[in-house]
Design an enzyme around this catalytic site. Structure first.
Site, mmCIF file in Angstrom:
data_model
loop_
_atom_site.group_PDB
_atom_site.id
_atom_site.type_symbol
_atom_site.label_atom_id
_atom_site.label_comp_id
_atom_site.label_asym_id
_atom_site.label_seq_id
_atom_site.Cartn_x
_atom_site.Cartn_y
_atom_site.Cartn_z
ATOM 1 N N ASN A 9 6.911 -32.019 -6.333
ATOM 2 C CA ASN A 9 7.865 -31.822 -7.099
ATOM 3 C C ASN A 9 7.374 -30.295 -7.615
ATOM 4 O OD1 ASN A 9 9.834 -31.052 -8.727
ATOM 5 N ND2 ASN A 9 9.573 -32.667 -10.632
ATOM 6 N N TRP A 10 7.937 -29.758 -7.024
ATOM 7 C CA TRP A 10 7.074 -27.772 -7.643
ATOM 8 C C TRP A 10 8.242 -27.626 -8.967
ATOM 9 C CZ3 TRP A 10 8.207 -25.104 -2.189
ATOM 10 C CH2 TRP A 10 7.651 -25.842 -1.654
ATOM 11 N N LYS A 11 8.889 -28.502 -9.762
ATOM 12 C CA LYS A 11 9.629 -27.896 -10.860
ATOM 13 C C LYS A 11 10.308 -26.632 -10.341
ATOM 14 C CE LYS A 11 7.355 -31.515 -13.161
ATOM 15 N NZ LYS A 11 6.125 -32.139 -13.814
ATOM 16 N N HIS A 97 14.904 -37.471 -13.969
ATOM 17 C CA HIS A 97 13.392 -36.886 -13.729
ATOM 18 C C HIS A 97 12.873 -37.281 -15.788
ATOM 19 C CE1 HIS A 97 9.689 -34.283 -14.431
ATOM 20 N NE2 HIS A 97 8.721 -35.079 -12.920
ATOM 21 N N GLU A 99 11.866 -34.938 -17.413
ATOM 22 C CA GLU A 99 12.549 -33.657 -17.877
ATOM 23 C C GLU A 99 13.297 -33.195 -18.331
ATOM 24 O OE1 GLU A 99 9.800 -30.660 -15.069
ATOM 25 O OE2 GLU A 99 8.277 -32.110 -16.397
ATOM 26 N N GLU A 170 6.758 -41.971 -14.085
ATOM 27 C CA GLU A 170 6.966 -41.097 -14.687
ATOM 28 C C GLU A 170 5.920 -41.176 -15.868
ATOM 29 O OE1 GLU A 170 7.014 -37.558 -11.598
ATOM 30 O OE2 GLU A 170 7.906 -37.981 -13.057
ATOM 31 N N GLY A 176 2.310 -33.589 -16.646
ATOM 32 C CA GLY A 176 1.550 -32.355 -17.173
ATOM 33 C C GLY A 176 0.955 -32.222 -17.727
ATOM 34 N N SER A 215 0.479 -35.799 -13.369
ATOM 35 C CA SER A 215 -1.877 -35.771 -13.237
ATOM 36 C C SER A 215 -2.027 -35.740 -12.663
ATOM 37 C CB SER A 215 -1.942 -36.075 -14.496
ATOM 38 O OG SER A 215 -1.068 -34.663 -16.160
ATOM 39 N N GLY A 236 3.924 -33.348 -9.366
ATOM 40 C CA GLY A 236 3.948 -31.619 -9.666
ATOM 41 C C GLY A 236 2.826 -30.535 -9.826
ATOM 42 N N GLY A 237 1.872 -30.005 -11.030
ATOM 43 C CA GLY A 237 0.946 -29.276 -10.738
ATOM 44 C C GLY A 237 0.492 -29.236 -9.358
HETATM 45 P P1 13P Z 1 2.185 -33.516 -13.074
HETATM 46 O O1 13P Z 1 1.711 -33.948 -11.703
HETATM 47 O O2 13P Z 1 2.634 -31.980 -12.986
HETATM 48 O O3 13P Z 1 1.522 -34.409 -14.044
HETATM 49 O O4 13P Z 1 3.932 -33.823 -12.922
HETATM 50 C C1 13P Z 1 4.523 -35.213 -12.728
HETATM 51 C C2 13P Z 1 5.780 -34.777 -12.368
HETATM 52 O O5 13P Z 1 6.425 -34.549 -13.623
HETATM 53 C C3 13P Z 1 6.038 -34.965 -10.798
HETATM 54 O O6 13P Z 1 7.374 -35.812 -10.506
#
Ligand code: 13P
Length: 254
Positions: A9-11, A97, A99, A170, A176, A215, A236-237
């Site tokens: 998930n590149w956000k 998600h 967020e 999640e 994050g 994470s 994510g990251g």
């Molecule tokens: P991180 O891996 O950056 O913690 O993000 C997880 C995430 O929200 C994937 O959708």
């Protein structure tokens, strides 16, 4: 046996240039790794879906969007519909998600409506669920996750549609923050999710892919992905660098 899904998930990250490099790296690496039990997916920002489709084509790496509108078309400034995602041959779409839930006010009912819209369009929703730190500390983890799941099951009139859906657990406190859940903490919730589905349909529960997100990095992935009810990661990251993302996939050992 359930396949793993390793999803990035590149956000809201990337430029035309960096996305081209990342897509090329993932495409090449996934072919080289050639893991028979891993499905690779990327979730770029909408504006990069065209480049994603052109680059990945029939490489075997799938792609999807990070969100969709509950509406079909019309005066909804800034929104993107399921049919638009279909035009770019998205196979998957993230729904709910954390967020979206916390920063953009998406409640259980809206998330459930989006889940339905995705299914009706033939997209595979990846339904994200998870508790906040305050909820975990109050012992509410499973209650929150089941409330989020059951809002969808209720609107869908049962679990049937989950034959073409994925669930991602999640924990919000792990996203994050660098604090991933321990393998045991994640496994406990994943097992509870599977049990909830098994009360409706044992066959479906057994084949439902449940991903962990929060994470996840290559050095923590192996222990988490070895857990019996964890079927992959939503990353994510660490999905923004091809090598790190691919290394997470390499640690899938079922
Ligand atoms: P991180 O891996 O950056 O913690 O993000 C997880 C995430 O929200 C994937 O959708």
């Amino acid at each position: 046996m359930r396949k793993y899904i390793i999803a990035g998930n590149w956000k809201m990250n990337g430029t035309k240039e960096s996305v081209r490099t990342l897509l090329e790296g993932i495409k090449k690496g996934a072919v080289e790794i050639n893991h028979p039990n891993v499905e690779w997916i990327v979730f770029p920002p909408y504006v990069f879906l065209d480049a994603t489709e052109k680059t990945l084509g029939d490489s075997g790496v799938a792609w999807g969007a990070q969100n969709l509108s509950r509406e079909k078309s019309g005066a909804f400034t800034g929104e993107i519909s399921a049919s638009m995602l279909q035009e770019f041959h998205c196979r998957y779409v993230l729904v709910g998600h954390s967020e979206r839930r916390t920063l953009y006010g998406e409640n259980d009912d809206l998330v459930a409506a989006k889940f339905m819209v995705a299914c009706q369009a033939g997209l595979i929703p990846v339904l994200c669920v998870g508790e906040t730190l305050a909820e975990r500390e109050k012992g509410l983890t499973q209650a929150v996750v089941m409330r989020q799941l059951n809002a969808v099951i209720r609107l869908a009139g049962g679990v049937e549609l989950f034959n073409q859906a994925v669930v991602a657990y999640e924990p919000v406190w792990a996203i994050g923050t660098g604090l991933n859940a321990t393998p045991e903490q994640a496994q406990e919730v994943h097992a509870a999710i599977r049990k909830e589905f098994s009360q409706h349909d044992a066959v479906l529960a057994d084949k439902l892919q449940i991903l962990y997100g929060g994470s996840l990095k290559s050095d923590s992935a192996q222990a988490i992905l070895a857990m019996p009810d964890i079927d992959g990661g939503l990353i994510g990251g660490a999905s923004l660098k091809a090598e790190e993302f691919l290394n997470i996939g390499k640690s899938c050992n079922r």
